[in-house]
Scaffold this active site. Sequence first.
Site, PDB file in Angstrom:
ATOM      1  N   ASP A 219     -16.317  11.388   6.375  1.00 29.54           N
ATOM      2  CA  ASP A 219     -16.487  11.651   4.953  1.00 29.54           C
ATOM      3  C   ASP A 219     -17.958  11.908   4.640  1.00 29.54           C
ATOM      4  O   ASP A 219     -18.853  11.220   5.152  1.00 29.54           O
ATOM      5  CB  ASP A 219     -15.981  10.437   4.170  1.00 29.54           C
ATOM      6  CG  ASP A 219     -16.032  10.647   2.675  1.00 29.54           C
ATOM      7  OD1 ASP A 219     -15.358  11.560   2.191  1.00 29.54           O
ATOM      8  OD2 ASP A 219     -16.749   9.884   2.000  1.00 29.54           O
ATOM      9  N   GLU A 268     -17.858   8.695  26.139  1.00 27.67           N
ATOM     10  CA  GLU A 268     -17.647   7.596  27.078  1.00 27.67           C
ATOM     11  C   GLU A 268     -16.167   7.248  27.197  1.00 27.67           C
ATOM     12  O   GLU A 268     -15.702   6.797  28.251  1.00 27.67           O
ATOM     13  CB  GLU A 268     -18.405   6.343  26.603  1.00 27.67           C
ATOM     14  CG  GLU A 268     -19.908   6.436  26.666  1.00 27.67           C
ATOM     15  CD  GLU A 268     -20.553   5.194  26.071  1.00 27.67           C
ATOM     16  OE1 GLU A 268     -19.833   4.171  25.922  1.00 27.67           O
ATOM     17  OE2 GLU A 268     -21.756   5.248  25.746  1.00 27.67           O
TER      18      GLU A 268
END
Length: 567
Positions: A219, A268
Amino acid sequence: MSQHLADGTRTATLTADARPGWWRDAVIYQVYPRSFADADGNGMGDLAGVRSRLGYLRELGVDAVWLSPFYASPQADAGYDVADYRTVDPMFGDLADAEALIEDAHTLGLRLIVDLVPNHSSDRHEWFRRAVAEGPGSPLRGRYHFRPGKGKDGELPPNDWTSLFGGPAWTRLPDGEWYLHLFAPEQPDFNWEHPAVADEFRSILRFWLDKGVDGFRIDVAHGLVKQEGLPDLGDHEELRLLDNGAVPFFDQEGVHEIYRDWRRLLDEYAAEGSGGLGERIFVAEAWTPTVERTAAYVRPDELHQAFNFPYLSTSWDAEDLRAVIDRSLEAMRPVGAPATWVLSNHDVTRHTTRFANPPGLGTQLRTPGDPELGLRRARAATLLMLALPGSAYVYQGEELGLPDVVDLPDEVRQDPSYFRAHGQDGFRDGCRVPLPWTRGGSAHGFGAGGSWLPQPEGWGELSVEAQQGVPGSTLELYRAALAARREHPALGAGDSLTWLDAPEGVLVFRRTAEDGTRFFCTANTTGATVRLPAPGQLLLASTAEQPARGTEGEVLLPPDSTVWWTA
């Protein structure tokens, strides 16, 4: 896979694959939880309600579901004022409901993307409450933008910035200091120059990634960093909610280092967890002055997608549409990101109603226009959008052809911007009215306890029950289009298309698959029937009536319609 027929009927068995880059051609369905489905009968949608309807979304044919915020919040701005990013608000359920929703979505082959709100918190967030309580000089005030005021006694705001919800962007505390809020006063902006803020959000990302979410919609992704010194705007018109002009608090270069850091974290995780459905993604809500500026957010080491707001705000006009399509594809090509396409969301008038009105009225309307014309154009615009290269977003209820509810009584409205500046850009409630699932019953199947916003008369005839299995219905058009999009080798991912000659007011383009299979899209944005050479075999039409055949291999395109062809 689905079996698709030209009359719109089909059978479907949908699966998701774990291929790299699944997001490049994904169709992502936005769920506004409070208005989707209510399981506990309190009149407010919840996560258990969303979970109960996942089978519907799987059958619809979307690839992923994006959930608007469901975190602990005082609900000053419908959950975009977050008090605790690791807790589910009781109105939506609890963490166990979120975990079950993620698991069930993955079981059905659906990915789940959650909203992240990093620009601001709630004023009830522990950090902000402590900062206020501890007073000027508190170290916690460095995590937000606290400033002394101007004037003899500090009675004036620190600068002339205005809130996007209307009024000043600063609120003064009893102790004399002011704090910045680009939205409601209950939404103080974080100071992303403070290392604790970056540390906290890395932790929040890991919290939800460890629970298996497939990505985040960010957002106000363009708003995290403010220009050094917080300079005045100067002579500037009052800002509107969806403005994209150059201002000192949006689209600053510093945001990109934040997203490079986040991307390293996300990578990751690769394909770990996530129900075996592939890599996780970031999606930016980034309002910028140009689509070229937006492209900077989706460079290979930053975010994956960014919403295409210029496309959303384009009128149903062939020339304008072609221009924004070309510019979008050209802007994304150098950074290797897919273009995205969207027609509606929780902040703008539904496109069924926008297209029912004359162009140029903006994205928040107060008049119904011509509903029949609006629905016809909306169906045509949907087929055009789904034919374009890249990824598409669908806002809940648009597959039912829902119009905006433009005549909500003032006393039921809850959009905070409505109350801040005499309705200035404050009509978002109209696109947030709860969905109708059944013809009758309490709240048309939304829930046993009514609905938090009133549903209009006739809502039941637009319900899932009323349209399910009905040839020519808007719901069946969406199902057929999404099935065809999955199956046709020339549709979905890519960064190019070939425009073909067409009469004024008409768009015709070709897309070609690696195996040579060709797809054609013809979109007639005029109010008159247009004669064209038939490009190939009819695949799908936005209108209930099929395009008539003319002489010498020609076809008659109905007014305000889009037709798909294959060859």
